[in-house]
Every structure is written in structure tokens, then in C-alpha cells.
Write an enzyme that holds these catalytic residues in place. Structure first.
Site, PDB file in Angstrom:
ATOM      1  N   ASP A   1       0.701  -1.429   0.089  1.00  0.00           N
ATOM      2  CA  ASP A   1      -0.235   0.080   0.085  1.00  0.00           C
ATOM      3  C   ASP A   1       0.887   1.314  -0.028  1.00  0.00           C
ATOM      4  O   ASP A   1       1.959   1.282   0.379  1.00  0.00           O
ATOM      5  CB  ASP A   1      -0.880  -0.110   1.315  1.00  0.00           C
ATOM      6  N   GLU A   2       0.138   2.377  -0.525  1.00  0.00           N
ATOM      7  CA  GLU A   2       0.630   3.747  -0.161  1.00  0.00           C
ATOM      8  C   GLU A   2       2.202   3.805  -0.909  1.00  0.00           C
ATOM      9  O   GLU A   2       3.096   4.446  -0.047  1.00  0.00           O
ATOM     10  CB  GLU A   2       0.510   4.049   1.130  1.00  0.00           C
TER      11      GLU A   2
HETATM   12  C1  TNX Z   1      -3.849   3.890   5.495  1.00  0.00           C
HETATM   13  S1  TNX Z   1      -4.876   0.984   4.851  1.00  0.00           S
HETATM   14  C2  TNX Z   1      -2.813   3.039   5.789  1.00  0.00           C
HETATM   15  C3  TNX Z   1      -2.177   2.636   6.999  1.00  0.00           C
HETATM   16  C4  TNX Z   1      -2.383   3.552   8.014  1.00  0.00           C
HETATM   17  C5  TNX Z   1      -4.092   3.815   8.064  1.00  0.00           C
HETATM   18  C6  TNX Z   1      -4.711   4.814   9.015  1.00  0.00           C
HETATM   19  C7  TNX Z   1      -3.580   1.077   4.430  1.00  0.00           C
HETATM   20  C8  TNX Z   1      -3.352  -0.080   3.774  1.00  0.00           C
HETATM   21  N1  TNX Z   1      -2.652   2.016   4.598  1.00  0.00           N
HETATM   22  O1  TNX Z   1      -0.595   2.798   6.627  1.00  0.00           O
HETATM   23  O2  TNX Z   1      -2.087   3.153   9.344  1.00  0.00           O
HETATM   24  O3  TNX Z   1      -4.261   4.256   6.633  1.00  0.00           O
HETATM   25  O4  TNX Z   1      -6.035   4.737   9.125  1.00  0.00           O
END
Ligand code: TNX
Length: 492
Positions: free
Chosen positions: A307-308
Site C-alpha cells: 500500500d501507499e
Molecule cells: C492507511 S490502510 C494505511 C495505513 C494507515 C491507515 C490509518 C492501508 C493499507 N494503509 O498505513 O495506518 O491508513 O487509518
């Protein structure tokens, strides 16, 4: 009390009442007929749940249900295929109880129902002087979805083995069967990897806010896995990559493209770190980590995050995810990743965990992946209940009990149908979560609703019925000593 008045979560598929009662006494025997070690162990698990509050010393014995009255008989039988491996048939008569299932898993799920048919006080940790009656009748029950999980982020804040075990016990009570542990992130690396010791020596020493962090030794991790496995809960470990890797990048300079270690990070920003996707050492590192982790993880899945990764070029990201999937497969595990991994070429059996972008989940389906439904707007346990909630975040939504309950996995995203869905999972990210009390507050009671969404078919669920039952369930939550959120919706 009638069996139909027992407050059962998740709500069972069918229930017939026969208007009498069974009394549990110090003479009740837990009998197992098949001479099976695991069934005997399940009997001991039941005894361990019943003995503290009753003050009895119930024991498991090998024997046939025909021998004696006043027994709880646990039996593996050949139930209809619709019961699967987690379904069970619980028959409560005046003089005995029979719990049957196709596998021990189903027996463990049925044991949770026995608990809930007993008075709330059965959850007390000390002896209570009272009689222990159960209403008679028959419950036939099996889950709608085969994957019913929770995720705990032990990276942003670290939680002890005892905290994780308590969490496992609470999940087991509602028939969940997966605990996904988010073991690494920018702020901390939480699992011992013997071939890369700085991951924990350096990367394990931080957490959000500057606390001391921590990590699980492999022995401690195995202890958690075994504790979960006794409750038929599978641990799915996550090593988040290529982003969310600052703790590893601070531990080993060679994992950085510029060859310099980063600083440890204790803030809560996301999306700034990446492993160096074109260095060979990166893949040697991942192979070692996944190898050691696979060796101590009996479950079939390894979660690779994904993710991200905002500072990884898309081309590099795809190359990386493709390669990491092959590494996981080489260690005989299957891959789960957050929905972004759908950009890559998905291997057979790779699972996409939908959290934010439905386009990603839909893309995963076109690549033959199954989906785990974790929509942040419904199941993110770190989202505040409302604007007054003191901990938690609210970037996706505020999630009151009605919002958490009132949705259906198979209709939530157009184009994602039941056959595409493995199940649902409720993640608890811990940027603002520091203690077990915090964990319980954000988790309960929302996860009870999620457990019902995963288990009980949509046509048997509705909000009014749910909240009415949940109001009655509060006393049990109190006796279980759960620090739950006492929503206004429970007081009206
Ligand atoms: C998004 S959900 C993220 C996390 C954060 C979260 C906080 C996801 C796959 N990545 O790194 O902790 O939001 O709500």
C-alpha cells in the site's frame, strides 16, 4: 428463559426451541467419543471457559453419549456439506448436550455458542454462586464467508504477547478465524529475523510518539501462533513493502538506493519510504525475511503489504510486486496484498485486500484474484465513532455502530460479487492506539457487527434486531471486562 431469547453473536442460521432447560453442574462431564487428540483438546478448551466462573472442575473424558446423562458430548460426524468445516449442530436437551461438526474447527465455533447460551456471568474470571441453566433446543449454524478476520497494527505502537493473546480470545468468542498482524512499518520492525538482526535491534527500538517500541522473538511469535491455532484462528503475518519500510531502511544502509541509513521515524505520515527496487540485495533481504517467517507460520498466507508506495515509480512497483510474489510462492505460501498490488501481474491464488480504491479491487478481479473486503469507511477500527472520540483518525469516515453494521460485502462495490469475495477483515491501525484499553475501545462493539456480517447471511440481518440484541449484550461485555464504546445508540 427460552433459547430464542439467548443473545447470540453472530446470529445463527437456524434455531428451534424446546422450552425446557439443561443444568450444568459440577457432575457434568465433557465427553469426546472419537479417540482424537485435537477433540480432547477442544474439550479442555471448553472446560477452561466454564471452570473459572462456575468454580467446577469439569474434565474431558473419552466416552459415548449413551453411557451417562448430564454430559456435553463433542463429536466429529458427517453433517451435510453446507456445514463445511466450521459449521456445527448444537442440540441441548434436558439431560444432555450434543455438539457435532465435520471438523474440530466447527466444534470450537459451537463452543462459543454454548458460552453465549449460558448466563452472562459465565464470563466472570472468579467463581460466582448461582445455578447454570441453558435453554433447550437445537441450533444449526455455519458461516456465510470462510475468511473472517481482524488486523492489529503492532508496528506503529507495539503490543505485548499477552495483549495479543487477549485480543485472540476476544476474536474467538465471536467466531472470527483470522488475525492479521501488521509486523513492520515506517516506525517499527516487530519480528525477529535471525539473518538480519539489526531489523529488531535498531528498527524495533522505535514507535509513534517516541516510546521504546519492542518486537517478538521467533519463540514468542510461535507462542502467539500456537495460542491462536488452539482457537482455530490463523495468524497472517504482514511485512509491508516496498513502501512503509523506514524501520528496515534505518537498520540497513544497503537497502537504500543511496546506501545511507535513514533516521528512525516516530511521526504518523505515510507514503515517504521505499525499498530500493533495482538493487539485488533487496531481494536477498526479502527472501531471507519471507523464508524465516514462512518457517514459523503454519497458515497458508503471507501478506506483503504493497500500500501507499507513493515514492516508488509505478514501473518499479510492478516489477517489485511481481518478484516478491515469486519469492513468497517459492516458500510455499500464497500472497495477500493491499488493493494497490492489482497493478502488478497477479499470481494464481494471490488475494487482493480492498481498503480504499474500488478500481484496484475490480482490476484484481479481472486478473482472477479473490478479494478480502476491508472498506475503510465501514471496518477501519481506527476510525473515530464520531467527532468526540478522543483517539483514532477520521480520514476515511467517522463510523458509528449503525454505519459499521449496515452494509453487505456482496453489494458494497458494483462488480464485486459474492463469488469474488473470500471474506471480510477489520483492521486496527495503531498510530493513536497505545494500550489494550484503547484497542478494546475502538474494536468493541463494532467488531461484533463485523463478525455477524461475515457469518450470518445478509437476509437474516437487520439493524433494529442487531442493536436490540447488542443492548442486552452489554452486561456480558462488562463481565468480560471489555473497555467497549458505550454509544448513545446503546442507551436509547
Ligand atoms: C492507511 S490502510 C494505511 C495505513 C494507515 C491507515 C490509518 C492501508 C493499507 N494503509 O498505513 O495506518 O491508513 O487509518
Amino acid at each position: 428463559m427460552k433459547l430464542s431469547e439467548a443473545v447470540l453473536f453472530p446470529k445463527p442460521v437456524s434455531l428451534i426451541e424446546t422450552n425446557s432447560s439443561f443444568q450444568l453442574t459440577d457432575q457434568t462431564k465433557i465427553l469426546v467419543s472419537n479417540d482424537s487428540k485435537v477433540l480432547f483438546k477442544a474439550g479442555n478448551y471448553l472446560a477452561s471457559l466454564l471452570n473459572p466462573a462456575t468454580g467446577f472442575n469439569l474434565k474431558t473424558e473419552i466416552g459415548s453419549e449413551k453411557e451417562v446423562t448430564n454430559n456435553i458430548h463433542l463429536k466429529i460426524s458427517n453433517l451435510d456439506t453446507k456445514f463445511g468445516d466450521e459449521g456445527y449442530k448444537l442440540r441441548i436437551d434436558e439431560d444432555k448436550i450434543s455438539l457435532e461438526a465435520n471438523s474440530v474447527k466447527g466444534i470450537i465455533r459451537g463452543i462459543q455458542t454454548i458460552r453465549q447460551v449460558l448466563p452472562n456471568e459465565i464470563e466472570a474470571s472468579n467463581k460466582i454462586e448461582q445455578s447454570w441453566y441453558m435453554a433447550t433446543g437445537e441450533i444449526q449454524d455455519y458461516p456465510d464467508y470462510k475468511y473472517r478476520g481482524a488486523m492489529l497494527d503492532v508496528a506503529r505502537h507495539f503490543f505485548s504477547v499477552d495483549d495479543v493473546k487477549r485480543y485472540i480470545d476476544l476474536l474467538a468468542a465471536y467466531k472470527l478465524n483470522v488475525l492479521h498482524l501488521h509486523l513492520s512499518d515506517d516506525q517499527g520492525w516487530r519480528i525477529e529475523i535471525k539473518s538480519w538482526p539489526n531489523l529488531t535491534a535498531i528498527g524495533g527500538s522505535a514507535e509513534v510518539g517516541g516510546g521504546e517500541g519492542g518486537f517478538y522473538t521467533q519463540e514468542q511469535y510461535k507462542d502467539i501462533v500456537e495460542y491462536a491455532s488452539d482457537r482455530y484462528i490463523t495468524i497472517i503475518p504482514e511485512i509491508d513493502m516496498p513502501g512503509h519500510t523506514n524501520a528496515a531502511l534505518a537498520s540497513y544502509p544497503e537497502l537504500n538506493c543511496d546506501g545511507k541509513a535513514t533516521q528512525l521515524y516516530t511521526g504518523i505520515k505515510v507514503g515517504f519510504s521505499t525499498l530500493c527496487t533495482d538493487k539485488e540485495i533487496t531481494y536477498k533481504f526479502i527472501d531471507d525475511v519471507i523464508g524465516e517467517l514462512s518457517a514459523i507460520t503454519p497458515g497458508e498466507y503471507i501478506h506483503i503489504g504493497g500500500d501507499e508506495s507513493h515514492v516508488t515509480e509505478m514501473e518499479d512497483y510492478i516489477y517489485f510486486i511481481n518478484r516478491v510474489q515469486k519469492i513468497v510462492l517459492a516458500h510455499n505460501k500464497k500472497v495477500i496484498g493491499w488493493d494497490e498490488i492489482a497493478h502488478a501481474d497477479l499470481e494464481e491464488n494471490t488475494v487482493v485486500q480492498f481498503w480504499a480504491k474500488k478500481e484496484n479491487a475490480l482490476k484484481g478481479i479481472t486478473k482472477n484474484a479473490k478479494v478480502i473486503m476491508s472498506p475503510a469507511t465501514k471496518v477501519y477500527l481506527d476510525m473515530k465513532y464520531d467527532s468526540l472520540t478522543k483517539i483514532g483518525l477520521s480520514w476515511a469516515a467517522t463510523i458509528e455502530l449503525d454505519s459499521a453494521y449496515s452494509w453487505t460485502p456482496e453489494t458494497f462495490v458494483e462488480g464485486i460479487t459474492k463469488k469474488d469475495i473470500l471474506g471480510i477483515e477489520s483492521p486496527l491501525w495503531s498510530e493513536t492506539i497505545e494500550t489494550m484499553d484503547d484497542i478494546e475501545y475502538m474494536t468493541f462493539p463494532r467488531i461484533i457487527g463485523h463478525s455477524e456480517i461475515g457469518w450470518t447471511p445478509a437476509e437474516n440481518r437487520n439493524w433494529e434486531d442487531y442493536i436490540t440484541r447488542l443492548k442486552k449484550h452489554r452486561e456480558r461485555l462488562e463481565i468480560m471486562d471489555i473497555n467497549y464504546y458505550n454509544s448513545n445508540l446503546l442507551l436509547e
